[in-house]
Design an enzyme around this catalytic site. Structure first.
Site: not given
Ligand code: PGA
Length: 249
Positions: A9, A11, A93, A95, A169, A209
């Site tokens: 992803n 983003k 998601h 976010e 993140g 992460s």
């Molecule tokens: P990240 O994001 O691997 O940067 O923690 C995962 C995600 O939001 O799908």
């Protein structure tokens, strides 16, 4: 029985220069056993689809609108993503839930739209740190699961991603026992609602992460069929060892 899935992803990261990372990924991963999916910004989908056309890499969107067209400035329909080269779309998601006030009801409407356009819906679920510390994780995940997935989910049109909000993140990852607890719970919920065969064939991803250094451990965890990876999917040199760990699991 369940093909492993490494999903990236991106983003809101990447302009045209980032397409070189796709080329590098295709070169290094042409023999991968796992399915590989990258969800770039929608502005890159068409060009990414040209690059990936003869490869084992598929592409996805990061969101879609529930309607197929209309007066929705700035939004994209599932059909638009499909035409641009997507085979899947990430929905719900955290976010999107946080920044755009998306509810599980909204996510279900979007999933139905994705299916209508022939896209696989990658439906994200996850608890906040406060919810985990209050001991409410399974209750929250169960409620999101019940409402975010419409009736009609199949192993082909749906992938579920468990993404604890506090792990996204942040570099913080749940213990393997905590991941297993949620994934085992989700497999059981799938069985109760959609039947044993659907439950046995539907992919459950962990996200939050995931890095080259922790991927192997996560992929040996009960009922983890792959990962949804943010930051570490942006560079082929980081995503490739994650795919290799998934292949080896
Ligand atoms: P990240 O994001 O691997 O940067 O923690 C995962 C995600 O939001 O799908």
């Amino acid at each position: 029985m369940r093909q492993k899935l490494a999903a990236g992803n991106w983003k809101m990261n990447g302009t045209g220069a980032a397409l070189a990372e796709l080329e590098a990924l295709i070169q290094t991963q042409s023999a991968a056993k796992s399915e590989i999916l990258i969800c770039p910004p929608a502005t890159l989908l068409s060009r990414a689809a040209d690059i990936a056309s003869e490869s084992n890499l598929s592409l996805g969107g990061q969101d879609c609108h529930a309607a197929s067209s209309g007066a929705h400035t700035g939004d994209l329909s599932a059909q638009m993503l499909k035409e641009a080269g997507a085979t899947s779309v990430i929905l719900g998601h955290s976010e999107r839930r946080a920044d755009h006030n998306e509810t599980s009801e909204t996510v279900a409407a979007k999933a139905a739209a994705a299916w209508g356009a022939g896209l696989t819906a990658i439906v994200c679920l996850g608890e906040t740190l406060a919810e985990r510390e209050a001991g409410d994780t399974l209750q929250i995940i169960g409620a999101q699961f019940a409402t975010s997935l419409p009736d009609g989910a199949t192993a082909k049109n749906t992938v579920i991603a468990y993404e604890p909000v506090w792990a996204i993140g942040t570099g913080k990852v749940p213990s393997l026992a905590q991941i297993a607890e949620v994934h085992d719970f989700l497999r059981a919920e799938l069985s109760t609602r959609f039947g044993a065969e659907m439950a046995a064939t539907t992919r459950l991803l962990y996200g939050g992460s995931v890095k080259p250094g922790n991927a192997s451990d996560i992929f040996t965890t009960s009922n983890v069929d792959g990962a949804l990876v943010g930051g570490a999917s942006l560079k082929a040199e980081d995503f490739s060892p994650i795919i290799a760990a998934l292949d080896a699991s």
